[in-house]
Design a protein around this motif. Structure first.
Motif, PDB file in Angstrom:
ATOM      1  N   UNK A  67       0.828  -1.211   0.000  1.00 50.29           N
ATOM      2  CA  UNK A  67       0.000   0.000   0.000  1.00 50.29           C
ATOM      3  C   UNK A  67       0.861   1.258   0.000  1.00 50.29           C
ATOM      4  N   UNK A  68       0.355   2.324  -0.547  1.00 52.05           N
ATOM      5  CA  UNK A  68       1.053   3.610  -0.504  1.00 52.05           C
ATOM      6  C   UNK A  68       0.010   4.720  -0.607  1.00 52.05           C
ATOM      7  N   UNK A  69       0.470   5.978  -0.487  1.00 55.53           N
ATOM      8  CA  UNK A  69      -0.473   7.094  -0.527  1.00 55.53           C
ATOM      9  C   UNK A  69      -0.885   7.407  -1.962  1.00 55.53           C
ATOM     10  N   UNK A  70       0.099   7.578  -2.836  1.00 54.71           N
ATOM     11  CA  UNK A  70      -0.199   7.852  -4.252  1.00 54.71           C
ATOM     12  C   UNK A  70       1.090   7.719  -5.040  1.00 54.71           C
ATOM     13  N   UNK A  71       1.034   6.946  -6.115  1.00 52.81           N
ATOM     14  CA  UNK A  71       2.220   6.768  -6.970  1.00 52.81           C
ATOM     15  C   UNK A  71       1.784   6.867  -8.429  1.00 52.81           C
ATOM     16  N   UNK A  72       2.642   7.414  -9.298  1.00 54.76           N
ATOM     17  CA  UNK A  72       2.274   7.536 -10.719  1.00 54.76           C
ATOM     18  C   UNK A  72       2.300   6.171 -11.405  1.00 54.76           C
ATOM     19  N   UNK A  73       1.465   6.035 -12.411  1.00 50.74           N
ATOM     20  CA  UNK A  73       1.394   4.761 -13.133  1.00 50.74           C
ATOM     21  C   UNK A  73       2.732   4.374 -13.749  1.00 50.74           C
ATOM     22  N   UNK A  74       3.557   5.363 -14.076  1.00 57.26           N
ATOM     23  CA  UNK A  74       4.852   5.078 -14.699  1.00 57.26           C
ATOM     24  C   UNK A  74       5.766   4.282 -13.769  1.00 57.26           C
ATOM     25  N   UNK A  75       5.485   4.307 -12.473  1.00 62.44           N
ATOM     26  CA  UNK A  75       6.331   3.595 -11.516  1.00 62.44           C
ATOM     27  C   UNK A  75       6.168   2.071 -11.628  1.00 62.44           C
ATOM     28  N   UNK A  76       5.110   1.643 -12.300  1.00 63.35           N
ATOM     29  CA  UNK A  76       4.845   0.204 -12.399  1.00 63.35           C
ATOM     30  C   UNK A  76       5.999  -0.529 -13.088  1.00 63.35           C
TER      31      UNK A  76
END
Length: 792
Positions: A67-76
């Motif tokens: 889980x995290x607060x918010x991450x960009x899709x590019x981090x996948x």
């Protein structure tokens, strides 16, 4: 025709069984109880393990959750490149409030994104009814089957549910009903037991959730499957390092994923039961067999002598009695197989409802039957081999002679005994002159009482657990939690809500606790000084204030970490500024559920550098204004969830009734079989041994009542003496149960009420009375003519 075809000794086996069928059946039923418990437990254990493994594999259950607060899709892409990661799925996961018709209080839910049109590689759903989400439909939702059934909802046109997402109320169409391997056991955060009416799981399209929660181009949850042989700890460390700048709160594996954790806990309890209960029943069966066969063979001295005189070898005589033992044992084993399968299927139905697998087929491998049967036969042989050997080696001349008369002498009780009536003197003298026989009969009756207490004490333990958890420790009417830690003024807002009489803040911070190599992921809970609603209990279960500095560990967490008062625990906080804290353990508290850790509210705020911020509040309410309070809760966007004490307590009782009480009922039924078997066998064997003596007394002029008093009075004394010992042994058995069922989920308090003692004693007394009545009838049928014949 069948009897004619049998060997003479086999005919004798049949006749012997016919003459002692009731005693043989009682022993067989005790054996059957032990075998049935073993077969049911091991079969259910295999079925649950295989079902869980098949379900996880078929639907791609995740290995690691992040889980995290918010991450960009590019981090996948970067996460996919972590060594050991096989597949990754990113998603949006949020808590929602539900406005259900007919319910004043708000229900809670978890909503997750789910692909539309394409099946995900991980955490695939099982469609129970309805259809999948349709492309372009932003108002459709998939709903967990348990929630649908609890509310009597359906699917299709007109089937809707009202959900409050991010402060906005929306009516969503129910497209399908699903099951998820991730939510086999769906429980609301902070709750003790599942409540399917007040907590549900939902899935929507990703685009719909992105719009609802302002998550366009981002995700807040990732799940991973790992390559075979991958190092899970190394993967989690790498993932945490990547996600730390994006508010990652620490990845974790299946072992602490809430659903799998509960399923594993249930499997562990089944395993403990399979290891603990059957040996008790089989040990009592072995004791019964030993007593019955030994004393029965003593009454067959003349028959053994005749067999030897007619040329039957020592081997033939030994095999004859082994056959008798084996027939009784095999009847018990077969009945145990049948009972274990029947009870197992019933238990599988309960687990199917409790855990919600899409399939759960109860089956028992041949190895379980082989092991159970082998144990039963081995126990029977070991418990009777000495008696059979002694019978087989008895010389004909000795066997055909009457047994040597008992050596009677003056006992310590003689002065007191002389004051008794003649029948009473006979009773006491017989007990004193056969001390070992009296002791064994007494222990058998005590074992019956002990097994009943050890089975029935669970009801007392559950009530004590409820009292400790819901009355002494958690005294609030409701617990409110926020989506994220709020400023101090949030507490004032809660206090101003209608119906709120008192509110106390708390702060919950996720952390990894380590001590000398032991690691545990727990929440540090900060509570205020002088708390009246949610209180810490010391090891004497008395409320105490939280220390102003340092760490308070629950007893279970202290055991798991191996840390006690005076030790320093390292707490690596996984949220906010992520400080690493060195916290001295200043106190160990007692909790019945979970393994929490506590700190002073202000102290936790200082070390987090977020003084006064709160994660939620414990609330005491005015019952007359509950409806208005719940209405405000539903319409407060910052409130992520509410746990109401009365509903939690009812849910706990319902779950216990379906789970623990069912197993307790099985144990009580089996224990009652043991009680009847022990008492009845003791009465019938005593009658067989003393039939000649009692008939002789009848010839000498003793009435039927006096003769019955001599035999049944002796048994009554042994039962009365056995009752306190049985209560003591039963308390010890209950203590062993509490040790074997001590898990991460909850602990069973050692509490045995007077009612349990009384009920257990009553069952044995009733069994004794029934056995006495049956024996009384047999005394009336004694052959007095045979008693006049001499054997010398």
């Amino acid at each position: 025709m069948v009897m004619r075809a049998l060997h003479p000794l086999d005919k004798k086996v049949v006749r012997d069984l016919g003459s002692m069928w009731a005693q043989a059946l009682a022993i067989a039923l005790v054996i059957a109880a032990g075998i049935a418990m073993f077969v049911m437990s091991e079969g259910m254990l295999e079925s649950l393990n295989e079902t869980r493994a098949a379900y996880y594999e078929r639907y791609g259950f995740t290995d690691v959750f992040a889980p995290m607060k918010r991450a960009p899709n590019a981090l996948e892409k970067r996460l996919q490149q972590v060594p050991g990661v096989r597949f990754i799925e990113t998603r949006i996961k949020e808590r929602v409030t539900l406005d259900m018709p007919g319910m004043n209080e708000p229900a809670q839910g978890q909503i997750l994104s789910y692909p539309v049109g394409d099946e995900p590689r991980l955490n695939r759903l099982h469609l129970a009814s309805g259809r999948w989400l349709a492309p372009g439909q932003s108002d459709e939702v998939l709903v967990s089957e348990t929630f649908i059934e609890a509310h009597g909802l359906g699917v299709g046109p007109g089937a809707t549910i009202t959900v409050i997402m991010n402060g906005r109320k929306r009516d969503l169409k129910i497209a399908g009903v699903v099951l998820s391997a991730e939510y086999i056991y769906a429980i609301q955060p902070g709750a003790l037991m599942p409540d399917n009416k007040r907590y549900g799981i939902f899935w929507m399209s990703r685009t719909a959730l992105e719009a609802a929660f302002n998550m366009k181009g981002a995700f807040n949850n990732a799940v991973f499957s790992l390559d075979p042989g991958a190092n899970e700890d190394a993967v989690k460390a790498a993932v945490d390092l990547i996600l730390e700048p994006y508010g990652g709160t620490g990845s974790y594996g299946r072992d602490i994923q809430i659903s799998d954790w509960y399923v594993s806990g249930e499997i562990d309890q089944l395993r403990n039961m399979a290891q603990f209960v059957p040996p008790i029943f089989l040990a009592i069966a072995a004791f019964l067999l030993n007593v019955v066969i030994t004393r029965w063979i003593d009454t067959e001295r003349e028959e053994i002598g005749l067999l030897k005189a007619f040329g039957y070898s020592t081997w033939a005589v030994g095999v004859h009695y082994i056959k008798l033992v084996m027939i009784i044992t095999l009847v018990g084993v077969v009945l145990g197989f049948m009972g274990g399968m029947w009870f197992g299927r019933g238990l599988a139905g309960i687990y199917q409802e409790f855990f919600r697998f899409p399939f759960l087929h109860f089956h028992i491998s041949p190895g379980v039957f082989t092991t159970a049967g082998g144990i039963g036969v081995l126990v029977a042989l070991l418990s009777t081999v000495n008696a059979v050997r002694r019978a087989a080696l008895l010389p004909p001349s000795e066997a055909m002679s009457p047994p040597p008369p008992t050596t009677y002498g003056r006992s310590y009780f003689e002065g007191w005994v002389r004051r008794l009536s003649q029948p009473s003197r006979m009773i006491v003298r017989h007990l004193v002159r056969w001390p070992m026989r009296s002791l064994m009969t007494m222990l058998g009756n005590a074992a019956a009482v002990a097994v009943l207490i050890g089975s029935m004490f669970f009801m007392d333990a559950m009530e004590e657990l409820i009292d400790i958890s819901f009355n002494r420790a958690e005294r609030q009417d409701a617990t409110l939690t926020f989506h994220e830690a709020m400023e101090p003024r949030a507490l004032e807002n809660i206090k101003s809500m209608p119906g709120v009489l008192q509110a106390e803040p708390f702060r919950a911070v996720s952390a990894k606790l380590t001590f000398r190599g032991a690691e545990r992921r727990e929440s540090l809970t900060g509570i205020v000084q002088g708390a009246h609603l949610s209180r810490i209990l010391d090891q004497d279960l008395k409320p105490v204030d939280v220390p102003r500095t340092g760490l308070v560990l629950s007893q279970k967490l202290s055991e798991m970490l191996g840390a006690g008062v005076g030790d320093v625990v390292i707490a690596q906080v996984t949220e906010g500024r992520r400080p690493t804290l060195e916290l001295p353990v200043v106190q160990v508290s007692e909790t019945m559920m979970g393994s929490p850790a506590f700190m002073d509210f202000d102290y936790l705020g200082r070390v987090m550098r977020e003084e006064g911020r709160l994660s939620g509040a414990y609330v005491l309410m005015d019952a007359n204004r509950e409806a208005k309070f719940f209405h405000d809760v539903k319409n407060t966007p910052a409130i992520a969830g509410i746990a109401v004490k009365t509903t939690m307590l009812q849910s706990f009782r319902d779950t216990m009734a379906e789970n623990v009480m069912v197993m307790t009922t099985f144990n009580i039924a089996f224990a009652a079989v043991i009680a009847v078997g022990v008492v009845y066998n003791a009465a019938r064997i005593s009658l067989s041994e003393r039939a000649r003596e009692l008939a002789s007394l009848r010839v000498l002029g003793f009435t039927l009542g006096e003769v019955s008093f001599i035999l049944l009075g002796e048994l009554a004394i042994l039962i009365v003496v056995a009752l306190p010992f049985g209560c003591l042994f039963g308390y010890g058995l209950a203590w062993l149960w509490t040790i074997s069922l001590d898990t991460d989920l909850y602990r069973i308090p050692l509490e045995v009420s007077r009612q349990t003692y009384g009920m257990s004693v009553s069952v044995v007394v009733v069994a004794a009375i029934a056995s006495g009545l049956a024996t009384f009838r047999q005394i009336g049928k004694l052959d007095m003519v045979q008693a006049l014949k001499t054997r010398e």
